[in-house]
Design an enzyme around this catalytic site. Structure first.
Site, PDB file in Angstrom:
ATOM      1  N   ASP A 447       0.896  -1.177  -0.097  1.00 32.50           N
ATOM      2  CA  ASP A 447       0.028   0.133   0.039  1.00 32.50           C
ATOM      3  C   ASP A 447       0.908   1.418  -0.121  1.00 32.50           C
ATOM      4  O   ASP A 447       1.917   1.281   0.414  1.00 32.50           O
ATOM      5  CB  ASP A 447      -0.802  -0.012   1.288  1.00 32.50           C
ATOM      6  CG  ASP A 447      -2.245   0.707   1.197  1.00 32.50           C
ATOM      7  OD1 ASP A 447      -2.404   1.460   0.279  1.00 32.50           O
ATOM      8  OD2 ASP A 447      -3.072   0.419   1.994  1.00 32.50           O
ATOM      9  N   ASP A 515     -10.962   2.093  -3.155  1.00 29.95           N
ATOM     10  CA  ASP A 515     -11.640   1.542  -1.714  1.00 29.95           C
ATOM     11  C   ASP A 515     -13.181   1.692  -1.918  1.00 29.95           C
ATOM     12  O   ASP A 515     -13.902   1.397  -0.968  1.00 29.95           O
ATOM     13  CB  ASP A 515     -10.974   2.897  -0.964  1.00 29.95           C
ATOM     14  CG  ASP A 515      -9.708   2.280  -0.338  1.00 29.95           C
ATOM     15  OD1 ASP A 515      -9.312   1.169  -0.473  1.00 29.95           O
ATOM     16  OD2 ASP A 515      -9.256   3.355   0.240  1.00 29.95           O
TER      17      ASP A 515
HETATM   18  C1  DGJ Z   1      -5.959   1.874   1.974  1.00 36.20           C
HETATM   19  C2  DGJ Z   1      -6.451   0.607   1.127  1.00 36.20           C
HETATM   20  O1  DGJ Z   1      -6.819   0.849  -0.092  1.00 36.20           O
HETATM   21  C3  DGJ Z   1      -7.149  -0.229   2.029  1.00 36.20           C
HETATM   22  O2  DGJ Z   1      -7.761  -1.300   1.212  1.00 36.20           O
HETATM   23  C4  DGJ Z   1      -6.764  -0.724   3.152  1.00 36.20           C
HETATM   24  O3  DGJ Z   1      -5.610  -1.307   2.893  1.00 36.20           O
HETATM   25  C5  DGJ Z   1      -6.183   0.607   3.878  1.00 36.20           C
HETATM   26  N1  DGJ Z   1      -5.438   1.411   3.080  1.00 36.20           N
HETATM   27  C6  DGJ Z   1      -5.466  -0.004   5.403  1.00 36.20           C
HETATM   28  O4  DGJ Z   1      -4.765   1.347   5.943  1.00 36.20           O
END
Ligand code: DGJ
Length: 690
Positions: A447, A515
């Site tokens: 991430d 997300d």
């Molecule tokens: C952002 C990601 O897009 C989410 O899926 C998740 O992993 C969060 N970060 C966790 O902090």
């Protein structure tokens, strides 16, 4: 193919030609990008009157007819500053070098020791042309590189040139939009240190009349995960060029004596078969020439983020894993919150050891449990970041991007590590290598949740290079981890779909698309995504209803059917799903596994009939139709959905055994049998009868 006794070359792909010529002023000019030409036809281009096409590297001259001198006014994809302050380039053509599937044109400056190579690479099974630029400082004094675009593509004259682009933001990535190109320069890009949600590094140009299935489309994609810009310029006569490169205004990078700068690939594609034809050619290219494991299908994964966020124990993860395994998931991914003091987003980033309260015996028991259920184990990391409240930051406060006398702006209580520093890159690699060597981890979700701010590197006399070296070092770490842990598969994530591009896809296996897991919003996000990237990399979770982000309530089948158009995954809180939901989920996961090779590796075609939209995937004799309708208008019956099938063939519906004539499916359509209720959806699998 060079033409004899001329300085003209045709870069040929199976269906297209890109023809360039070096003119009397030693400028490399783009003469044709379109259907494939024979050698004789390509040569005839030289007989055409002076065209408004512009050179593909170097300066863009506007001739003063009385003096014959050239001046630089328009967009210029290659800009340098020599040590004495001279900015203009005067390039002399040296040679064209062929080899290794590529053709390179070499130029040298008439006075300064700069060599410029522009390279074109083709492959026998693809119409995609990959281009890079290489600058070599053959002297001793440094040269400042202000801009080095990988390619400037020359699109033939069009009456009403139209631009397609993918714009968006967090939770609303890859929104496809098409607009008439204005005169002058249109620039899209990212200054955030990462590819970005706001624009994806891809554009397509057409004459304003292309459809999904017909008409010429020219497109380009930049394989780079740092800052970038694509400049589309429409000249006074309507001619269009598209220049794509890394970096952004106003940063520059120093090229020391003896050093070489190689740009990322800018890939270009011409097709005569409309937008879906272009998308499908990009997908084939990605599957065959970009992804590290071509031919591999992605497992159905479960991700714990939306179920628990930061609030969980090892026991919670095990219970989720039990439920995920029972539903047929094949890979269990524990998301954020497992390490250091990371029990919320205020602390712990940078400290990549299991949280001692949550995992007193380390990750071993959870991993054993997951493997015991027959699933692979994956874990979330965000290696480029640090919380100020972490052991790493306390030990190395100088390891983040910062500038003297400037505050360090936090986003989500975190700062960006200076990955451009070799010691920081080594540290990150070592921590991850340790994590992967000490635990049986099969999958990493990598991430990157905040953009650069105060991007400085005090003490470095070429600080702007951080924008380039951050991404290069990221790539190097990923490459090294992959080489040392060959079973490892990686997902690229950046607050959802903020790092989706052909650069990261060369070293990862799938991406987190957004997300926003609301199935209705996802239809548009996925449609934009699919303009360039294949279903094989498009992570799509089924989550809870109401959706945590949008609060929209959508039935389970609809949520599944939308996610089944990509790499199906489950991301809901399975602890609260009813037994019926669990059981239906298991049936749909089983359906997906049956059609998965067709979805992930097949040819995608968008479908639409009134308020019903969908996609068709084809591979071999299998056709999979996924279709959705939000609400009926009045009490009208749902329209039939016309399919792209062979009118002379017959197709059998796998579930019902019903046989359809291709002629009827193509000209009248398929009855999807949708329920009249809102949010109706269907997945129909057809096999072509022998
Ligand atoms: C952002 C990601 O897009 C989410 O899926 C998740 O992993 C969060 N970060 C966790 O902090």
């Amino acid at each position: 193919m060079p033409a004899p006794d001329t300085r003209l070359w045709s870069i040929d792909t199976p269906n297209t030609s890109y023809v360039v010529a070096v003119d009397d002023h030693d400028r490399l000019r783009g003469l044709h990008w379109g259907p494939r030409l024979s050698a004789e036809q390509a040569l005839a281009l030289l007989e055409l009157p002076e065209s408004p096409f512009r050179p593909v590297i170097g300066r863009e001259p506007r001739y003063d007819l009385s003096t014959g001198s050239a001046f630089q006014y328009g967009h210029n994809g290659l800009q340098v500053r020599f040590a004495d302050g001279t900015r203009d380039l005067e390039l002399a053509f040296t040679e064209a070098v062929e080899g290794d599937g590529a053709l390179a044109f070499v130029f040298t400056d008439r006075h300064y020791p700069l060599e410029v190579r522009t390279r074109y690479r083709t492959r026998p099974d693809s119409d995609v042309i990959e281009r890079t630029l290489e600058l070599r400082n053959r002297g001793t004094e440094p040269i400042e590189v202000v801009r080095a675009d990988s390619a400037t593509w020359v699109v033939p004259g069009l009456d009403e040139p139209r631009l397609s682009q993918l714009h968006g933001e967090w939770g609303a990535e890859t929104q496809l939009t098409r607009t008439t190109i204005p005169y002058g320069e249109t620039v899209i890009g990212s200054r955030r240190g990462v590819t970005g949600h706001q624009s994806n590094p891809w554009v397509a140009i057409d004459d304003g009349a292309a459809t999904e299935t017909a008409g010429p489309v020219w497109s380009t994609a930049l394989a780079w995960s740092g800052t970038w810009r694509i400049t589309v310029e429409k000249g006074p006569t309507g001619s269009v060029t598209v220049s794509a490169g890394f970096g952004h205004d106003p940063i520059a990078i120093r090229l020391d004596g003896g050093a070489t700068l190689e740009t990322p690939v800018a890939a270009g594609l011409h097709t005569a078969h409309g937008f879906a034809g272009a998308a499908s050619a990009w997908h084939d290219y990605a599957l065959a020439h970009v992804l590290p494991h071509p031919g591999e299908v992605r497992p159905v994964l479960y991700n714990s983020w939306e179920a628990t966020e930061f609030d969980f124990t090892a026991e919670d993860q095990m219970r989720l894993a039990d439920r995920a395994a029972a539903m047929g998931c094949e890979l269990f991914v524990m998301d954020d919150g497992w390490f250091g003091a990371r029990v919320n987003d205020r602390a712990g980033l940078g400290d990549w050891t299991p949280n001692p309260d949550r995992f007193p015996d380390g990750l071993g028991p959870l991993i054993k449990h997951v493997h015991g259920l027959g699933m692979r184990f994956g874990i979330w990391v965000e290696p480029e970041m640090v919380n100020p409240d972490s052991d790493l930051y306390r030990a190395h406060p100088d390891w983040v991007y910062h500038q003297p006398h400037r505050r360090r702006s936090e986003v989500r209580q975190q700062l960006v590590l200076n990955l451009a520093r070799p010691d920081v890159a080594d540290h990150i690699h070592a921590r991850l290598d340790e994590l992967l060597s000490g635990n049986e981890i099969d999958f990493v979700k990598w991430d990157m949740n905040r953009p650069f701010t105060e991007a400085g590197w005090p003490g470095n006399d070429d600080p702007d290079r951080l924008w380039f070296d951050h991404t290069r070092n990221l790539y190097a770490i990923l490459d090294r981890l992959r080489a040392d842990h060959p079973h490892l598969r990686i997902e690229s994530c950046s607050s959802g779909g903020g790092r989706v591009d052909f650069g990261i896809l060369r070293r990862t296996d799938q991406v987190w698309t957004s997300d926003n897991t609301d199935a209705v919003d996802r239809i548009a996000i996925q449609d934009g995504f699919a303009q360039v990237y294949p279903a094989r990399v498009m992570g799509a979770w089924v989550t809870d209803s109401p959706n945590p982000l949008t609060r929209r309530e959508v039935p389970l089948d609809f949520r599944f059917h939308v996610a089944m158009a990509g790499v199906l995954a489950v991301g809901g809180d399975l602890r609260i799903w009813s037994d019926d939901e669990q059981a239906r989920g298991a049936e749909l996961v089983a359906d997906y596994k049956r059609v998965r090779p067709t979805v992930q590796l097949g040819r995608r075609r968008p479908l639409r009939a009134g308020n019903v939209t969908g996609v068709q995937y084809d591979r071999g004799d299998t056709t999979v139709v996924l279709a959705w309708r939000r609400a009926r208008d009045f009490a009208y019956p749902d329209p039939l959905l016309k399919l792209h099938v062979d009118p002379d063939a017959r197709y059998r519906e796998v579930r019902t055994g019903r046989v359809h004539h291709g002629a009827i499916l193509a000209s009248h359509g398929l009855d999807l049998g949708l329920t009249p209720a809102d949010y109706a959806s269907a997945m129909i699998e057809l096999t072509r009868e022998p």
